[in-house]
Design an enzyme around this catalytic site. Sequence first.
Site, short mmCIF file in Angstrom:
data_model
loop_
_atom_site.label_atom_id
_atom_site.label_comp_id
_atom_site.label_asym_id
_atom_site.label_seq_id
_atom_site.Cartn_x
_atom_site.Cartn_y
_atom_site.Cartn_z
N ARG A 103 14.71 -34.76 -13.77
CA ARG A 103 14.59 -33.31 -13.95
C ARG A 103 14.91 -32.61 -12.63
O ARG A 103 14.38 -32.96 -11.58
CB ARG A 103 13.18 -32.94 -14.41
CG ARG A 103 12.83 -33.57 -15.76
CD ARG A 103 11.48 -33.15 -16.29
NE ARG A 103 11.18 -33.85 -17.53
CZ ARG A 103 10.06 -33.72 -18.22
NH1 ARG A 103 9.12 -32.89 -17.79
NH2 ARG A 103 9.86 -34.39 -19.34
N ARG A 140 5.37 -33.52 -8.91
CA ARG A 140 6.56 -32.93 -9.53
C ARG A 140 7.80 -33.55 -8.89
O ARG A 140 8.36 -33.01 -7.93
CB ARG A 140 6.54 -31.42 -9.37
CG ARG A 140 7.54 -30.70 -10.27
CD ARG A 140 7.40 -29.19 -10.13
NE ARG A 140 6.13 -28.71 -10.65
CZ ARG A 140 5.89 -28.42 -11.92
NH1 ARG A 140 6.84 -28.56 -12.83
NH2 ARG A 140 4.70 -27.99 -12.31
N GLU A 166 -2.12 -31.48 -16.06
CA GLU A 166 -1.47 -32.08 -17.22
C GLU A 166 -0.93 -33.47 -16.91
O GLU A 166 -0.25 -33.68 -15.91
CB GLU A 166 -0.33 -31.19 -17.69
CG GLU A 166 0.41 -31.73 -18.91
CD GLU A 166 1.92 -31.55 -18.82
OE1 GLU A 166 2.64 -32.39 -19.37
OE2 GLU A 166 2.37 -30.57 -18.20
N SER A 178 1.67 -34.44 -22.85
CA SER A 178 1.91 -33.28 -23.70
C SER A 178 2.40 -33.79 -25.05
O SER A 178 3.35 -34.58 -25.11
CB SER A 178 2.96 -32.36 -23.05
OG SER A 178 3.08 -31.17 -23.76
N ARG A 226 2.10 -39.48 -12.58
CA ARG A 226 0.89 -38.66 -12.61
C ARG A 226 -0.36 -39.50 -12.89
O ARG A 226 -1.47 -39.13 -12.47
CB ARG A 226 1.04 -37.54 -13.63
CG ARG A 226 2.08 -36.51 -13.21
CD ARG A 226 1.97 -35.21 -13.96
NE ARG A 226 2.92 -34.23 -13.46
CZ ARG A 226 2.88 -32.94 -13.71
NH1 ARG A 226 1.93 -32.47 -14.51
NH2 ARG A 226 3.78 -32.12 -13.21
#
Length: 423
Positions: A259, A274, A346, A349, A388
């Site tokens: 990403r 991130r 988070e 999801s 994460r």
Amino acid sequence: MLDIRLIRDDPAAFDAAMARRGKPTDAATILDLDRRRREIVTELQVGQARRNEASKAIGAAKAKKDEDTAAALMAEVATLKQRLPELEAEEAQLGGELDGLLASLPNLPLADVPEGADENDNHLIHERGRRPTFDFAIREHDAIGPALGLDFETGALLSGARFTLVRGHMAKLARALGQFGLDVLTRDHGYEEIVPPLLVRDETMFGTGQLPKFAEDLFRTTDGRWLIPTSEVSLTNIVREKILADLPLRFTALTPCFRSEAGAAGRDTRGFIRQHQFDKAEMVSIVEPDQSEAEHERMTAIAEDVLTRLELPFRRMKLCTGDMGFSAARTYDIEVWLPGQDRYREVSSCSTCTDFQARRMNARFRPEGEKATRFVHTLNGSGLVVGRTIVAILENYQQADGSVVVPNVLQPYLGGLNRLEPR
């Protein structure tokens, strides 16, 4: 993609739903474009039928030596042959405009999705697990990780910001987490393991909603392919252009994800949160419409099961209309407790996309006893995000001496190693 018939049937409800998502639209504009296109289609069909009819009548008139009628018919056919391509071009233009407009619109939120602007308006569903307590100064993961094998400096030296070299026991922990996640999903919850392509074509990205709207968030190769931002893209598109017989289908894959994080400057630029590249065990389900509600709950419970086995405290949040992804009709976020940051973040999801992606992919099924096909429903969720989850383990299992205890469920994957020691 949205069904134009929903907009035709109740334009006011459509506008209200888009307004809930913070995407004000004017159904009248869409419907005017749709009306004009349909009028052109009707005129085109009538013209084609008349051309064929007149062409046959020419022969009949000539056979009767009725030259005046034949000449009039030939003139009419000539006019139609000139007009029909113009209509075809106009229909193609209007159809392209309509498809492009519909493709730019997000999915409609389900009725139970709370209205709101951003993450501050998300609703808490429940909290699970016990937060750890410490009798020493708690540190964040980016202070703990370097001594254990998270090499931020070398990662940045090799590739730039938001890349990390993972080495030694930390690399083994990452591998153990990926294998653990796959085992839970395949062995205990019936997902079929897939090794999908990491590079995909435009239409594959379009099918799950990444294109055309989110191109800047993706990495593109020199030959025009795209690096997947999640294996949801590859797994969901397995059923594109198919009429399916045996549902539900459940797929999982452990893959790197890529990403660009465009527009995320200043957010989580430190540490392992991130990253431009990370590994994730994804879940994708393809179901009949009447199964999708139960499947969404099932999938979310599986994501929670992974964290429960790792003995990490977490909570489930229902995202508001302004915080959901483009293709989602409802999303649950699973947020893990990070004591170093003193907040939930988070880590998974899980979304139901209803028939939104299926329409873009033309993925259908034929209900038993029916001739007509219907669009399937698609769902996706993060089974285990390796990076994460490492962050959560470092912060929740940290010790005063800088070591980190390995969660019990992971120790067999590490040959019995029960603690990561600073190097």
